[in-house]
Design an enzyme around this catalytic site. Structure first.
Site, PDB file in Angstrom:
ATOM      1  N   TYR A  52      76.513 123.390  70.166  1.00 50.88           N
ATOM      2  CA  TYR A  52      76.361 123.269  68.717  1.00 50.88           C
ATOM      3  C   TYR A  52      77.134 124.397  68.028  1.00 50.88           C
ATOM      4  CZ  TYR A  52      72.515 119.967  69.608  1.00 50.88           C
ATOM      5  OH  TYR A  52      71.747 118.895  70.023  1.00 50.88           O
ATOM      6  N   SER A 215      68.187 112.081  66.455  1.00 46.97           N
ATOM      7  CA  SER A 215      68.730 111.248  65.376  1.00 46.97           C
ATOM      8  C   SER A 215      67.716 110.204  64.911  1.00 46.97           C
ATOM      9  CB  SER A 215      70.029 110.564  65.802  1.00 46.97           C
ATOM     10  OG  SER A 215      71.075 111.491  65.902  1.00 46.97           O
ATOM     11  N   GLY A 220      73.268 103.234  64.733  1.00 47.88           N
ATOM     12  CA  GLY A 220      74.478 103.344  65.545  1.00 47.88           C
ATOM     13  C   GLY A 220      74.548 104.720  66.189  1.00 47.88           C
ATOM     14  N   PHE A 221      75.762 105.151  66.475  1.00 42.55           N
ATOM     15  CA  PHE A 221      75.968 106.467  67.067  1.00 42.55           C
ATOM     16  C   PHE A 221      76.558 107.371  66.000  1.00 42.55           C
ATOM     17  CE2 PHE A 221      78.324 109.566  69.759  1.00 42.55           C
ATOM     18  CZ  PHE A 221      77.252 110.051  70.483  1.00 42.55           C
ATOM     19  N   GLU A 223      76.532 106.911  62.813  1.00 42.20           N
ATOM     20  CA  GLU A 223      77.240 106.136  61.791  1.00 42.20           C
ATOM     21  C   GLU A 223      76.684 106.379  60.396  1.00 42.20           C
ATOM     22  OE1 GLU A 223      77.891 101.984  62.794  1.00 42.20           O
ATOM     23  OE2 GLU A 223      77.680 102.499  64.920  1.00 42.20           O
TER      24      GLU A 223
END
Length: 305
Positions: A52, A215, A220-221, A223
């Protein structure tokens, strides 16, 4: 905040974890306010990873809290390692060097939890076991887990690793709920019946491995978020209706949906907005009915046979 046991460990953790992936987007004063607010509202479990911000997020966090022994004992720190540029690396050498870097950046002598960050196709579990033993023996890591691993990958690891796998960090949200929908659509000839992850949800429940959904607001990934998104009118209408009934925000309901599942999950937030973080934490005190949970599930496009 309400707490749960992390896996089979004796570690009591808040039901909502604070993800620090974006803390490098804050200036020093904002970062200090964010972490202080988190601690004040009982959200003292902080999730990091060595990638990160290229390690900067861990340094910024340590600066923001003014890390010292007194501060350290009031928080729970988790970090992840194993992702390198263009590859994954679970070698003993990389795990050990990564942890040393993490500890240096966080200015602490130990991690409460270390996760292996995504599966490494070239993993040699014997090496992982040696690394975990060395880290436990030295006191640098107290508990161990994985991320995005399926049941057979965990079983392979457990053949050699003696430490319990206490957590599995997996992508899961109302709109990314295939690990739930495939269990509802068993033996059906539809897309929702496809078992994409080896029944990882049931496996983790059977083996007392805490699922940490990452998330929780994304579709989505990466999105975008589904809340207040015109792409999801039916879902947002239903979430807003239930949020109004409970007197909370739509953010709170999205997290409460995950917490309602009996797997006793620990969602990982990603927001750097203190007001939104407070809304996430409020989910610990909201209990959705079975009808409300299924109404949201179906409104997201998930089908019931």
């Amino acid at each position: 905040m309400r707490t749960i046991k992390l896996g089979t460990s004796s570690l009591e953790v808040p039901v909502v974890a604070v993800g620090c992936m974006r803390i490098n987007s804050l200036d020093k004063a904002e970062a200090e306010r964010f972490v202080k607010t988190s601690m004040d509202i009982g959200a003292n479990f902080f999730d990091h990873a060595d990638i990160y911000g290229g390690g900067a997020c861990e340094e910024i966090f340590a600066d923001a809290v003014g890390m010292n022994a007194g501060v350290r004992e009031r928080m729970i720190l988790q970090s992840k390692c194993g992702i390198r540029k263009g590859m994954f690396d679970f070698s003993k050498e990389h795990i050990l060097s990564s942890v040393d870097g993490i500890l240096q950046r966080l200015r602490t002598e130990y991690l409460d939890v270390l996760l292996l960050h995504r599966p490494d196709a070239l993993v040699e579990p014997e090496e992982v076991a040696e690394a975990f033993d060395a880290l436990e023996r030295s006191g640098k890591v107290r508990h161990f887990g994985v991320s995005n691993q399926n049941p057979m990958q965990i079983q392979l690891l457990k053949k050699y690793v003696k430490q319990p796998i206490v957590a599995n960090q997996l992508q899961l949200s109302i709109t990314n709920a295939t690990m739930i929908s495939q269990g509802v659509n068993v033996n059906m000839e539809n897309a929702s019946a496809v078992n994409r992850d080896g029944s990882v949800l049931d496996f983790c429940r059977l083996h007392d491995i805490t699922i940490q959904p990452w998330s929780p607001f994304q579709y989505g990934f990466f999105e975008g978020v589904f809340l207040d998104n015109p792409k999801f009118p039916e879902l947002n209408a239903k979430i807003d209706e239930i949020a109004q009934a409970h007197g909370v925000s739509n953010t709170t309901i999205a997290v409460a949906w995950l917490l309602r599942h009996p797997a006793r999950m620990q969602p990982v937030t990603g927001t750097m907005n203190v007001d939104r973080l407070k809304d996430c934490v409020r989910a610990a005190d909201v209990s959705l009915s079975r009808q409300e949970w299924y109404d949201i599930f179906r409104a997201a496009g998930n089908v019931l046979p």
